[in-house]
Scaffold this motif. Structure first.
Motif, short mmCIF file in Angstrom:
data_model
loop_
_atom_site.label_atom_id
_atom_site.label_comp_id
_atom_site.label_asym_id
_atom_site.label_seq_id
_atom_site.Cartn_x
_atom_site.Cartn_y
_atom_site.Cartn_z
N ILE A 4 1.01 -1.17 0.09
CA ILE A 4 -0.05 -0.22 0.01
C ILE A 4 0.98 1.11 0.15
CG2 ILE A 4 -1.89 1.06 1.25
CD1 ILE A 4 -2.51 -1.78 0.10
N CYS A 5 0.68 1.85 -1.09
CA CYS A 5 1.64 3.23 -1.20
C CYS A 5 0.60 4.52 -0.86
CB CYS A 5 2.05 3.37 -2.44
SG CYS A 5 2.70 1.86 -3.24
N GLY A 6 1.48 5.54 -0.24
CA GLY A 6 1.04 6.93 0.06
C GLY A 6 1.22 7.49 1.35
N GLU A 7 0.46 8.29 1.65
CA GLU A 7 0.64 9.29 2.88
C GLU A 7 0.48 8.55 4.06
OE1 GLU A 7 -3.74 10.34 1.38
OE2 GLU A 7 -1.92 9.84 0.50
N SER A 50 5.97 4.33 1.86
CA SER A 50 5.91 5.79 2.09
C SER A 50 7.16 6.34 2.88
CB SER A 50 4.64 5.92 3.01
OG SER A 50 4.44 7.28 3.70
N ALA A 51 6.85 7.61 3.13
CA ALA A 51 8.03 8.36 3.86
C ALA A 51 7.50 8.98 5.18
CB ALA A 51 8.78 9.52 3.26
N ILE A 52 8.07 8.62 6.41
CA ILE A 52 7.38 8.93 7.47
C ILE A 52 8.59 9.89 8.54
CG2 ILE A 52 6.57 7.97 9.89
CD1 ILE A 52 5.36 5.92 8.34
N SER A 53 8.11 10.86 9.09
CA SER A 53 9.20 11.75 9.82
C SER A 53 9.95 10.79 11.00
CB SER A 53 8.22 12.83 10.50
OG SER A 53 8.97 13.49 11.47
N ASP A 79 13.73 13.84 8.22
CA ASP A 79 13.54 14.70 9.24
C ASP A 79 12.45 15.74 9.07
OD1 ASP A 79 16.03 13.72 10.16
OD2 ASP A 79 17.30 14.95 8.89
N ALA A 80 11.84 15.77 7.94
CA ALA A 80 10.67 16.52 7.51
C ALA A 80 9.34 16.35 8.67
CB ALA A 80 10.12 16.64 6.25
N PRO A 81 8.53 17.39 8.85
CA PRO A 81 7.50 16.92 9.83
C PRO A 81 6.47 16.19 9.33
CG PRO A 81 7.26 19.26 8.89
CD PRO A 81 8.62 18.70 8.58
N THR A 82 5.63 15.90 10.18
CA THR A 82 4.45 15.02 9.97
C THR A 82 3.14 15.88 9.39
OG1 THR A 82 5.12 13.31 11.20
CG2 THR A 82 2.89 13.18 10.73
N THR A 83 2.47 15.34 8.50
CA THR A 83 1.48 16.03 8.01
C THR A 83 0.20 15.95 8.89
OG1 THR A 83 1.66 15.59 5.43
CG2 THR A 83 -0.47 16.10 6.27
N LEU A 84 -0.65 17.09 9.32
CA LEU A 84 -1.54 16.92 10.20
C LEU A 84 -2.93 17.26 9.48
CD1 LEU A 84 -0.23 19.39 12.97
CD2 LEU A 84 -0.12 16.90 12.86
N SER A 85 -3.89 16.50 9.53
CA SER A 85 -5.21 16.46 8.80
C SER A 85 -6.32 17.15 10.10
CB SER A 85 -5.61 15.19 8.50
OG SER A 85 -6.93 15.31 7.94
N LEU A 86 -6.72 18.47 10.05
CA LEU A 86 -7.79 18.66 11.18
C LEU A 86 -9.07 18.29 10.52
CD1 LEU A 86 -6.71 22.29 12.01
CD2 LEU A 86 -5.87 19.98 12.88
N ILE A 87 -9.86 17.55 11.22
CA ILE A 87 -11.29 17.00 11.07
C ILE A 87 -12.22 17.44 11.96
CG2 ILE A 87 -12.66 14.84 10.89
CD1 ILE A 87 -9.87 13.70 10.26
N GLY A 88 -13.34 17.96 11.56
CA GLY A 88 -14.50 18.42 12.04
C GLY A 88 -15.59 17.50 11.77
N LEU A 89 -16.34 17.27 12.35
CA LEU A 89 -17.76 16.47 11.96
C LEU A 89 -19.04 17.29 12.08
CD1 LEU A 89 -16.92 13.16 14.01
CD2 LEU A 89 -16.25 13.51 11.69
N ASP A 90 -19.86 17.13 11.29
CA ASP A 90 -20.93 17.92 11.05
C ASP A 90 -22.18 16.91 12.08
OD1 ASP A 90 -22.37 15.81 9.53
OD2 ASP A 90 -22.36 17.12 7.68
N GLU A 91 -23.37 17.38 11.78
CA GLU A 91 -24.51 16.76 13.02
C GLU A 91 -24.68 15.27 12.36
OE1 GLU A 91 -26.80 19.38 10.01
OE2 GLU A 91 -24.76 19.55 11.07
N HIS A 92 -24.38 15.01 11.16
CA HIS A 92 -24.68 13.65 10.60
C HIS A 92 -23.33 12.67 10.60
CE1 HIS A 92 -28.46 15.16 9.12
NE2 HIS A 92 -27.80 16.27 8.37
N CYS A 104 5.92 18.27 4.14
CA CYS A 104 6.25 17.11 5.15
C CYS A 104 6.50 15.91 4.58
CB CYS A 104 4.55 17.15 5.56
SG CYS A 104 4.14 18.48 6.82
N ALA A 105 6.96 15.01 5.44
CA ALA A 105 7.61 13.99 5.20
C ALA A 105 6.96 13.21 4.06
CB ALA A 105 7.96 13.02 6.45
N ASP A 106 5.78 12.84 4.30
CA ASP A 106 4.83 11.75 3.37
C ASP A 106 4.93 12.29 1.97
OD1 ASP A 106 3.11 13.80 3.73
OD2 ASP A 106 1.30 12.47 4.47
N ARG A 107 5.19 13.30 1.62
CA ARG A 107 5.11 13.87 0.07
C ARG A 107 6.75 13.66 -0.33
NH1 ARG A 107 1.10 19.19 -0.43
NH2 ARG A 107 -0.29 18.68 0.91
#
Length: 320
Positions: A4-7, A50-53, A79-92, A104-107
């Protein structure tokens, strides 16, 4: 082994307000990362490319992979930082995302890292924003081309199945044409194409269910062996050159849908592996009944993930 390849990143969930700001709950994640974990939980031998910090967040990602049984020999460290994904959820329970990933590292996975991917793997899966951000996207294209070169002159079934899930993230790459170009490039190089109806609608604005058959037929004409469109509360549909199959949705009390698509793909690949169909030839030869069984297995797995918070992937014993 499946590769499996990717971020790989941290999903940072909003966990309520505090007197001075917002409480956050960070979980390891990233669509390909989740897929690798999902396959391991379903009992499949799987490695992650992948590449990981090397920072504390990257170390947490590595420990998570190791604890789940994912092979990390193909992971490059950076040595690059780790990607951050901010997640908010709606009422559903439907997520919205904000990515912080530039530099970031994974790129930063490079073509020199291709030597980390072992020969003789059973399947290679790519998808998500890893396919449209550089230099990672070019590295993954080079991997796919390397596999195609290995196919030349090889015996049927002696090469890896190529699976692709576009998994579009406009807040990472807002240029729609970039995603369309990637799909067009992948069609003649893909054996298993899985896409949600939501993301297909982004790629082809205005497309409705009445046009799904035409989309699948076009993909199959380009060489894709099986096309799967997931439809959330409407179930899933699959096609091969032999016909069309569909399954209804699985009733579930939805907590959120984070990781549901990744679980579906992990379970679909697992069903193929368990039934001796994890090859381009066997995939294309599935009967309509077999394809329906595969879709049903994947849908049940995805429903389990939807019943829990975050990308908490299903385990084999839970699906039955």
């Amino acid at each position: 082994m499946l590769i499996i390849c990717g971020e790989a990143l941290l999903d940072v969930f909003a966990a309520g307000e505090t007197s001075t700001g917002i409480a956050l709950d960070a979980k390891v994640g990233g669509s390909p990362f989740n897929l690798a974990v999902g396959l391991a939980r379903l009992g499949q031998p799987v490695g992650f490319f992948s590449a990981i910090s090397t920072g504390f967040a990257g170390e947490r990602l590595m420990r998570a992979l190791a604890s789940e049984g994912v092979d990390t020999r193909a992971v490059a460290r950076s040595d690059a930082p780790t990607t951050l994904s901010l997640i908010g959820l709606d009422e559903h329970g439907v997520p919205s995302y904000a990515f912080y990933g530039e530099g970031c590292a994974d790129r930063l996975l490079s073509k020199a890292d291709l030597a980390r991917v072992p020969a003789g793997v059973s399947a290679i899966n790519i998808g998500s924003y890893a396919t449209v951000v550089e230099p990672l996207a070019s590295t993954l294209r080079a991997l796919i081309e390397r596999e195609r070169t290995l196919r030349e002159g090889s015996a049927p079934g002696a090469h890896a199945l190529i699976a692709f899930d576009p998994n579009i993230r406009f807040n990472v790459e807002p240029d729609l044409q970039r995603w369309r170009d990637q799909l067009a490039w992948m069609l003649p190089r893909t054996d298993l194409l899985k896409v949600s109806d939501e993301h297909l609608g982004l790629l082809q604005p205005g497309i409705g269910a009445d046009a799904f058959d035409a989309f699948a037929a076009n993909a199959i004409a380009h060489g894709v062996k099986a096309v799967v469109i997931t439809r959330g509360t409407l179930g899933a549909i699959g096609w091969t050159a032999r016909g069309r199959s569909s399954v209804p949705p699985v009733p579930v009390a939805v907590v959120d849908t984070v990781g549901a698509g990744d679980t579906f793909q992990a379970a679909l690949l697992t069903w193929l592996a368990e039934h001796g169909a994890l090859s381009p030839q066997a995939l294309g030869a599935l009967t309509q009944e077999q394809l329906r069984d595969a879709l049903g297995f994947a849908a049940r797995a995805a429903a389990i993930t939807c019943s829990r918070r975050g990308a908490d992937m299903a385990r084999r014993a839970e699906i039955g």
